[in-house]
Design a protein around this motif. Structure first.
Motif, PDB file in Angstrom:
ATOM      1  N   SER A  21      68.928 -72.313  37.656  1.00 39.59           N
ATOM      2  CA  SER A  21      69.332 -70.942  37.980  1.00 39.59           C
ATOM      3  C   SER A  21      68.156 -70.166  38.544  1.00 39.59           C
ATOM      4  CB  SER A  21      69.870 -70.238  36.734  1.00 39.59           C
ATOM      5  OG  SER A  21      68.880 -70.184  35.722  1.00 39.59           O
ATOM      6  N   VAL A  22      68.474 -69.031  39.135  1.00 41.74           N
ATOM      7  CA  VAL A  22      67.442 -68.156  39.703  1.00 41.74           C
ATOM      8  C   VAL A  22      66.518 -67.648  38.610  1.00 41.74           C
ATOM      9  CG1 VAL A  22      67.055 -65.935  40.854  1.00 41.74           C
ATOM     10  CG2 VAL A  22      68.847 -67.472  41.681  1.00 41.74           C
ATOM     11  N   ILE A  23      67.073 -67.319  37.441  1.00 40.30           N
ATOM     12  CA  ILE A  23      66.246 -66.780  36.358  1.00 40.30           C
ATOM     13  C   ILE A  23      65.279 -67.839  35.832  1.00 40.30           C
ATOM     14  CG2 ILE A  23      67.904 -67.314  34.535  1.00 40.30           C
ATOM     15  CD1 ILE A  23      65.700 -64.166  34.766  1.00 40.30           C
ATOM     16  N   SER A  24      65.708 -69.095  35.785  1.00 39.92           N
ATOM     17  CA  SER A  24      64.801 -70.175  35.374  1.00 39.92           C
ATOM     18  C   SER A  24      63.648 -70.316  36.366  1.00 39.92           C
ATOM     19  CB  SER A  24      65.562 -71.495  35.274  1.00 39.92           C
ATOM     20  OG  SER A  24      66.557 -71.444  34.278  1.00 39.92           O
ATOM     21  N   GLY A  25      63.978 -70.271  37.657  1.00 45.85           N
ATOM     22  CA  GLY A  25      62.933 -70.351  38.675  1.00 45.85           C
ATOM     23  C   GLY A  25      62.014 -69.151  38.650  1.00 45.85           C
ATOM     24  N   ALA A  26      62.587 -67.957  38.452  1.00 43.32           N
ATOM     25  CA  ALA A  26      61.779 -66.736  38.448  1.00 43.32           C
ATOM     26  C   ALA A  26      60.808 -66.717  37.275  1.00 43.32           C
ATOM     27  CB  ALA A  26      62.693 -65.510  38.406  1.00 43.32           C
ATOM     28  N   CYS A  27      61.256 -67.140  36.104  1.00 39.48           N
ATOM     29  CA  CYS A  27      60.369 -67.180  34.935  1.00 39.48           C
ATOM     30  C   CYS A  27      59.247 -68.198  35.138  1.00 39.48           C
ATOM     31  CB  CYS A  27      61.178 -67.518  33.681  1.00 39.48           C
ATOM     32  SG  CYS A  27      62.260 -66.190  33.119  1.00 39.48           S
ATOM     33  N   THR A  28      59.576 -69.321  35.760  1.00 40.88           N
ATOM     34  CA  THR A  28      58.555 -70.329  36.048  1.00 40.88           C
ATOM     35  C   THR A  28      57.520 -69.790  37.033  1.00 40.88           C
ATOM     36  OG1 THR A  28      60.197 -72.089  35.707  1.00 40.88           O
ATOM     37  CG2 THR A  28      58.170 -72.680  36.857  1.00 40.88           C
ATOM     38  N   LEU A  29      57.994 -69.116  38.080  1.00 45.64           N
ATOM     39  CA  LEU A  29      57.074 -68.540  39.061  1.00 45.64           C
ATOM     40  C   LEU A  29      56.244 -67.420  38.449  1.00 45.64           C
ATOM     41  CD1 LEU A  29      59.261 -68.364  42.308  1.00 45.64           C
ATOM     42  CD2 LEU A  29      57.518 -70.042  41.703  1.00 45.64           C
TER      43      LEU A  29
ATOM     44  N   GLU B  98      65.643 -61.976  45.853  1.00 44.49           N
ATOM     45  CA  GLU B  98      66.031 -61.852  44.435  1.00 44.49           C
ATOM     46  C   GLU B  98      64.997 -62.523  43.536  1.00 44.49           C
ATOM     47  OE1 GLU B  98      69.814 -63.057  41.517  1.00 44.49           O
ATOM     48  OE2 GLU B  98      69.831 -63.572  43.660  1.00 44.49           O
ATOM     49  N   MET B  99      64.564 -63.699  43.929  1.00 47.24           N
ATOM     50  CA  MET B  99      63.554 -64.432  43.172  1.00 47.24           C
ATOM     51  C   MET B  99      62.244 -63.651  43.127  1.00 47.24           C
ATOM     52  SD  MET B  99      63.224 -67.514  41.635  1.00 47.24           S
ATOM     53  CE  MET B  99      64.370 -68.606  42.476  1.00 47.24           C
ATOM     54  N   LEU B 100      61.871 -63.062  44.260  1.00 41.06           N
ATOM     55  CA  LEU B 100      60.625 -62.295  44.345  1.00 41.06           C
ATOM     56  C   LEU B 100      60.656 -61.097  43.408  1.00 41.06           C
ATOM     57  CD1 LEU B 100      57.922 -61.748  45.887  1.00 41.06           C
ATOM     58  CD2 LEU B 100      59.275 -60.341  47.448  1.00 41.06           C
ATOM     59  N   VAL B 101      61.752 -60.346  43.434  1.00 37.83           N
ATOM     60  CA  VAL B 101      61.851 -59.139  42.609  1.00 37.83           C
ATOM     61  C   VAL B 101      61.807 -59.485  41.127  1.00 37.83           C
ATOM     62  CG1 VAL B 101      63.378 -57.239  41.943  1.00 37.83           C
ATOM     63  CG2 VAL B 101      63.074 -57.807  44.362  1.00 37.83           C
ATOM     64  N   ILE B 102      62.586 -60.475  40.707  1.00 35.97           N
ATOM     65  CA  ILE B 102      62.634 -60.838  39.283  1.00 35.97           C
ATOM     66  C   ILE B 102      61.284 -61.365  38.808  1.00 35.97           C
ATOM     67  CG2 ILE B 102      63.715 -62.347  37.578  1.00 35.97           C
ATOM     68  CD1 ILE B 102      66.255 -62.277  39.240  1.00 35.97           C
ATOM     69  N   SER B 103      60.650 -62.216  39.629  1.00 35.72           N
ATOM     70  CA  SER B 103      59.348 -62.784  39.247  1.00 35.72           C
ATOM     71  C   SER B 103      58.298 -61.697  39.072  1.00 35.72           C
ATOM     72  CB  SER B 103      58.891 -63.797  40.291  1.00 35.72           C
ATOM     73  OG  SER B 103      59.808 -64.856  40.417  1.00 35.72           O
ATOM     74  N   LEU B 104      58.244 -60.761  40.027  1.00 38.78           N
ATOM     75  CA  LEU B 104      57.242 -59.694  39.943  1.00 38.78           C
ATOM     76  C   LEU B 104      57.542 -58.719  38.822  1.00 38.78           C
ATOM     77  CD1 LEU B 104      56.457 -58.843  43.680  1.00 38.78           C
ATOM     78  CD2 LEU B 104      55.122 -60.201  42.066  1.00 38.78           C
TER      79      LEU B 104
END
Length: 283
Positions: free
Chosen positions: A140-148, A74-80
């Motif tokens: 949250s996952v969205i916070s981590g994804a935006c950071t990545l 999930e993190m990978l998809v949102i980040s990319l």
């Protein structure tokens, strides 16, 4: 060049022989280190792989990594989804639209090079202060994804920029000569042959997203459960860190490292296969 011709060249230019030996030695060391790391992780972790590590729910008894695997994907998809379009279109602007010698372009390049050298812990602190506290997204996952996404953005921009520059200007000039516009030339002439280089940058970004730990501890949290984008959840790398940090689950941490390594190799291989197919289609 035949063997005798090589020997004559080396006799005439002894430094060529030295550099040839050094380059071959560097290749051998690089390959050897790769197999050493992979072999060590597999030997240490495979004996401790067991069905309980893939239980649907995490408990302190089974130390299941399944929720972490789902959160990682999930993190990978949102980040990319955030970083890839931004990085690719930014590179297209820098190469195709910006005028040469533009000070704004120089500023963008300086910024991306600076961002690529910042330690991940700094990104984590920024993500915590901005996404978690200022925007009130909490851990949250969205916070981590935006950071990545911010972390891997310079990597995608630079790799895409180099891939676009590798396309000879004669292709562009020929397209313009036939009456094609700027946008059509970019998408039909420039992007197809450079898709392999662009995806190489995306592959490297995927590897960094999979392996990141420090930034996610401050932004996504370490809760071992399935997480929606607005919930806190740990990824595989954070899961491995949490298991090894307490010192009681080192065997489970080693097994998690095996799955993390295999997942990265599988995704990289899949992305490379897709890049080759797209490159052949572009040709």
């Amino acid at each position: 060049m035949t063997r005798s011709e090589k020997m004559r060249t080396y006799k005439a230019h002894p430094l060529s022989l030295v550099f040839s030996i050094l380059t071959k030695l560097a290749v051998a060391i690089t390959i050897g280190v790769f197999f050493l790391i992979v072999g060590y992780v597999l030997i240490k972790g495979i004996p401790y792989l067991k069905p309980s590590l893939f239980s649907p729910e995490y408990t302190t008894d089974n130390c299941s990594m399944l929720p972490a695997i789902v959160n990682t994907l999930e993190m990978l998809v949102i980040s990319l989804l955030i970083a890839a379009p931004l990085g690719i279109f930014c590179a297209i602007y820098l190469v195709e639209y910006a005028k040469k010698g533009n000070k704004f372009v120089s500023l963008i390049r300086l910024t991306t090079e600076t961002l690529s050298g910042i330690p991940s812990i700094i990104y984590g602190l920024f993500g915590n202060m901005f996404f978690v506290l200022a925007l009130k997204w909490k851990l949250s996952v969205i916070s981590g994804a935006c950071t990545l996404a911010i972390m891997v953005l310079p990597l995608i921009i630079r790799s895409t920029e180099e891939a676009l520059k590798s396309v000879d200007d004669s292709f562009r000039e020929g397209s313009y000569g036939l009456g094609a516009g700027k946008l059509r030339t970019i998408f039909r002439i420039v992007l197809p042959p450079s898709i392999s280089g662009i995806l190489s940058g995306v592959i490297l970004a995927m590897g960094r997203i999979f392996g990141e730990t420090a930034a996610l501890i401050y932004t996504a949290g370490t809760i071992a459960k399935y997480a929606s984008p607005m919930d806190s959840g740990r990824t595989l790398s954070v899961h491995m860190y949490a298991l090894s940090d307490n010192g009681l689950n080192m065997n489970e941490a080693s097994a998690t490292a095996v799955i993390l390594l295999l997942a990265v190799l599988l995704l990289n291989g899949l992305a490379s296969f897709i890049a080759k197919k797209l490159a052949k289609g572009g040709n």
